[in-house]
Design a protein around this motif. Structure first.
Motif, mmCIF file in Angstrom:
data_model
loop_
_atom_site.group_PDB
_atom_site.id
_atom_site.type_symbol
_atom_site.label_atom_id
_atom_site.label_comp_id
_atom_site.label_asym_id
_atom_site.label_seq_id
_atom_site.Cartn_x
_atom_site.Cartn_y
_atom_site.Cartn_z
ATOM 1 N N VAL A 167 0.784 -1.277 -0.045
ATOM 2 C CA VAL A 167 0.254 -0.350 -0.125
ATOM 3 C C VAL A 167 1.323 1.595 0.261
ATOM 4 O O VAL A 167 1.961 1.541 0.461
ATOM 5 C CB VAL A 167 -1.378 -0.218 1.330
ATOM 6 N N ALA A 168 0.461 1.996 -0.184
ATOM 7 C CA ALA A 168 1.324 3.208 -0.605
ATOM 8 C C ALA A 168 0.513 4.384 0.345
ATOM 9 O O ALA A 168 -0.790 4.800 0.192
ATOM 10 C CB ALA A 168 1.416 3.769 -2.313
ATOM 11 N N GLY A 169 1.208 5.757 0.549
ATOM 12 C CA GLY A 169 0.732 6.916 1.739
ATOM 13 C C GLY A 169 1.398 7.961 1.333
ATOM 14 O O GLY A 169 2.260 8.082 0.698
ATOM 15 N N PRO A 170 0.560 9.029 1.907
ATOM 16 C CA PRO A 170 0.649 10.183 1.179
ATOM 17 C C PRO A 170 2.859 11.099 1.298
ATOM 18 O O PRO A 170 3.046 11.715 1.663
ATOM 19 C CB PRO A 170 -0.322 10.886 1.079
ATOM 20 N N VAL A 171 2.565 10.500 2.182
ATOM 21 C CA VAL A 171 3.771 11.471 3.598
ATOM 22 C C VAL A 171 4.764 9.915 3.508
ATOM 23 O O VAL A 171 6.201 10.047 2.753
ATOM 24 C CB VAL A 171 3.505 11.190 4.514
ATOM 25 N N VAL A 172 4.511 8.863 3.633
ATOM 26 C CA VAL A 172 5.697 7.774 3.702
ATOM 27 C C VAL A 172 5.611 7.335 2.288
ATOM 28 O O VAL A 172 7.068 6.597 2.345
ATOM 29 C CB VAL A 172 5.472 6.617 5.322
ATOM 30 N N GLY A 173 4.863 6.911 1.390
ATOM 31 C CA GLY A 173 5.230 5.930 0.159
ATOM 32 C C GLY A 173 4.526 4.926 0.128
ATOM 33 O O GLY A 173 4.201 4.443 1.303
ATOM 34 N N GLU A 174 5.409 4.491 -0.657
ATOM 35 C CA GLU A 174 5.160 2.938 -0.419
ATOM 36 C C GLU A 174 5.854 2.068 0.829
ATOM 37 O O GLU A 174 6.312 1.735 1.592
ATOM 38 C CB GLU A 174 5.861 2.287 -2.133
ATOM 39 N N MET A 175 4.669 1.394 0.703
ATOM 40 C CA MET A 175 5.153 0.289 2.435
ATOM 41 C C MET A 175 4.491 -1.663 1.662
ATOM 42 O O MET A 175 3.560 -1.573 1.148
ATOM 43 C CB MET A 175 4.441 0.817 3.941
ATOM 44 N N VAL A 176 5.122 -2.288 3.180
ATOM 45 C CA VAL A 176 4.417 -3.713 3.012
ATOM 46 C C VAL A 176 4.499 -3.973 4.536
ATOM 47 O O VAL A 176 4.758 -3.494 5.075
ATOM 48 C CB VAL A 176 5.290 -4.224 2.380
ATOM 49 N N VAL A 177 3.450 -4.850 4.550
ATOM 50 C CA VAL A 177 2.462 -5.493 5.628
ATOM 51 C C VAL A 177 3.205 -6.651 5.145
ATOM 52 O O VAL A 177 3.104 -7.588 4.795
ATOM 53 C CB VAL A 177 0.946 -5.829 6.063
ATOM 54 N N GLU A 178 3.791 -7.637 6.161
ATOM 55 C CA GLU A 178 4.413 -9.299 5.615
ATOM 56 C C GLU A 178 4.695 -9.935 7.216
ATOM 57 O O GLU A 178 4.447 -10.031 8.056
ATOM 58 C CB GLU A 178 6.292 -8.699 4.724
ATOM 59 N N ASP A 179 4.622 -11.368 6.565
ATOM 60 C CA ASP A 179 4.470 -12.105 8.317
ATOM 61 C C ASP A 179 5.649 -12.908 7.228
ATOM 62 O O ASP A 179 5.568 -12.894 6.367
ATOM 63 C CB ASP A 179 2.795 -13.050 7.804
ATOM 64 N N VAL A 303 -2.349 6.940 5.671
ATOM 65 C CA VAL A 303 -2.695 5.420 5.801
ATOM 66 C C VAL A 303 -2.160 4.333 6.604
ATOM 67 O O VAL A 303 -1.890 2.855 6.989
ATOM 68 C CB VAL A 303 -2.070 5.317 4.340
ATOM 69 N N VAL A 304 -0.678 4.961 7.195
ATOM 70 C CA VAL A 304 -0.174 4.301 8.055
ATOM 71 C C VAL A 304 -0.689 3.055 9.471
ATOM 72 O O VAL A 304 -1.157 2.622 9.722
ATOM 73 C CB VAL A 304 1.300 5.174 8.378
ATOM 74 N N LEU A 305 -2.025 4.817 10.271
ATOM 75 C CA LEU A 305 -2.974 4.738 10.441
ATOM 76 C C LEU A 305 -4.067 3.469 10.166
ATOM 77 O O LEU A 305 -4.189 2.501 11.362
ATOM 78 C CB LEU A 305 -3.735 5.845 11.342
ATOM 79 N N ASP A 306 -4.073 2.839 9.266
ATOM 80 C CA ASP A 306 -4.933 2.007 8.880
ATOM 81 C C ASP A 306 -4.652 1.335 8.877
ATOM 82 O O ASP A 306 -4.631 -0.170 9.014
ATOM 83 C CB ASP A 306 -5.973 2.680 6.798
ATOM 84 N N VAL A 307 -3.615 0.926 8.604
ATOM 85 C CA VAL A 307 -2.418 -0.052 7.878
ATOM 86 C C VAL A 307 -2.902 -0.561 9.803
ATOM 87 O O VAL A 307 -2.480 -2.018 10.131
ATOM 88 C CB VAL A 307 -1.544 -0.449 7.474
#
Length: 463
Positions: A167-179, A303-307
């Motif tokens: 997912v991408a956020g307006p401030v931090v850019g692309e991010m990944v959630v991974e197990d 978006v980070v908070l949504d994640v």
């Protein structure tokens, strides 16, 4: 054969230069192929991706060059496919140039990636040697000596990795959630969920333990099968013990004001904490649930908070509020208001630099400024503490000393915890002198604090 200007330029070291290109696969059909079926990557194809990065630090007269084979299946991981990840790897070794060799980025990765390193890279090294020597700078051949180009092995504590969501956020850019499955030898492997940002892929922003659902436990699924179905089988452990050691050390910093917090709790008043930086929310959740604080978290990216809410178990209630905004600006705004009811027992700053090309560092340089630190002091109560997660920039050892000097000018006392991972330090600065020796502290609060902070309470050092 014509050589492109970019590759011709590799004859000399140029600080921070980054070049990547395709090269015929010298392993194709050979037993030494690190990306064959035995390597877990499904084959690399006819061509490999070669990426070359020169260090931003000054080069010695005879620059050293090292190479690394990208671990099988992880070639699309941002650690190995981006300039920022490449830079972190380079800064962790004592070389002027690092060459990464792996499959091209369009080659697919398995759904669940085995992360166990191949034990013997020597056969692959022999087949790569002509390429590696050709990519050494001219200065490495001084006095007609043939330079040694070691083939390094990347190792971490992962056994398996499974991306859950990009997912991408307006401030931090692309991010990944991974197990991931973490090697916890001699005990059983642990399942964790992690959050990473593309701009600093080697830095785990948040990590929490995962619990198997009753359905998964009843099925006795293997780790691979559990991660393949992780969306329904695994749930984050909420408000439990902290996984990341530096967060344990940050919480341990509260021990220096334990008597004040104990008195506040006994009187029925919840201590208040401002968390500058929320990420996945493990720190504010643990403080709220485990220590009975009232917490205000400030995160720059919505978006980070949504994640954090959807994947890491962040739950807001009357004692935990999160706000989207600039945490440093909020501290300054609170200090200008000078309202008695806006006072905190602790301000915890867990913010990393946004400039990936400086390497992994924290906090941002703007925090290391007298006016910002004075604003933080203003919003703390008489017995309050400022707790900072610090990762000194790898290219500038003077920054950490400068931060300590500025903190001493603004605060009464300063304490340090060396996290012991070679990167993080936690600094705790007090508004007032500490009257009670740490060894004398006891009570319910310290008992609960030890559950979160572990042995780090024993590593607090006054400086």
């Amino acid at each position: 054969m014509a050589v492109s200007p970019e590759l011709e330029g590799l004859r000399r070291i140029a600080p921070s230069r980054f070049v990547s290109f395709s090269f015929p696969n010298p392993f194709l059909g050979h037993a030494s192929d690190p990306y064959g079926d035995g390597g877990g990557g499904g084959g690399a194809g006819e061509r490999l991706r070669v990426a070359v990065l020169d260090s931003p630090l000054p080069s010695p007269p005879v620059p050293g060059t090292a190479a690394m084979l990208v671990p099988a299946g992880r070639h699309r991981d941002w650690i190995f496919s981006t300039r920022a990840g490449h830079l972190h790897l380079l800064l962790s070794i004592q070389f002027s140039r690092l060459i990464l060799v792996g499959p091209e980025l369009y080659v697919p990765s398995p759904r669940v990636i085995p992360c166990i390193a191949r034990p013997d890279p020597d056969p692959a090294h022999a087949r790569l040697r002509p390429l590696l020597l050709a990519l050494c700078p001219i200065a490495a051949f001084r006095d007609n000596a043939v330079p040694d180009v070691p083939l390094l092995t990347f190792q971490d504590d992962l056994l398996l990795l499974s991306p859950v969501k990009f997912v991408a956020g307006p401030v931090v850019g692309e991010m990944v959630v991974e197990d991931v499955a973490i090697d916890n030898a001699p005990g059983p492997a642990e399942l964790h969920r992690r959050l990473r940002f593309k701009r600093m892929p080697c830095l785990v922003q948040t990590q929490v333990r995962l619990c198997r659902s009753p359905a998964a436990a009843a099925a006795s699924s293997s780790l691979v099968e559990t991660l393949k179905g992780s969306g329904g089988f695994l749930q984050p452990e909420v408000g439990g013990s902290l996984v990341q050691p530096y967060l344990q050390a940050m919480v341990a910093g509260l021990a220096v004001i334990a008597p004040s917090i104990e008195e506040s709790i006994q009187s029925g008043v919840r201590p208040r904490c401002l968390c500058a930086g929320v990420g996945g929310g493990s720190l504010p959740m643990s403080i709220r649930v485990g220590l009975q604080f009232s917490v205000l978290g400030v995160e720059a990216d919505s978006v980070v908070l949504d994640v954090a809410r959807n994947h890491f178990g962040l739950v807001e209630d009357e004692f935990l509020h999160v706000h989207v905004g600039d945490a440093i600006q909020m501290i300054e705004d609170f200090s200008r208001q000078r309202q008695p009811d806006i006072k905190f027992s602790a301000v915890m700053v867990d913010l990393d630099s946004s400039d990936a090309m400086c390497g992994v560092s924290a906090p941002p340089l703007e925090v290391i400024h007298g006016s910002i630190l004075l604003a933080a002091r203003t919003i703390l109560d008489q017995h309050g503490v400022l707790i900072l997660n610090v990762i000194p920039p790898p290219a500038d050892g003077s920054v950490y000393k400068g931060l300590i000097d500025v903190l001493r000018q603004v605060f009464s006392e300063l304490y340090e915890i060396d996290v012991g991972n070679g990167e993080n330090f936690v600094l705790t600065a007090t508004v007032s002198p500490i009257e009670t020796a740490l060894a004398d502290n006891s009570g319910h609060f310290l008992t609960e604090l030890r559950k979160l902070a572990g042995d780090f309470l024993e590593h607090i050092r006054k400086i």
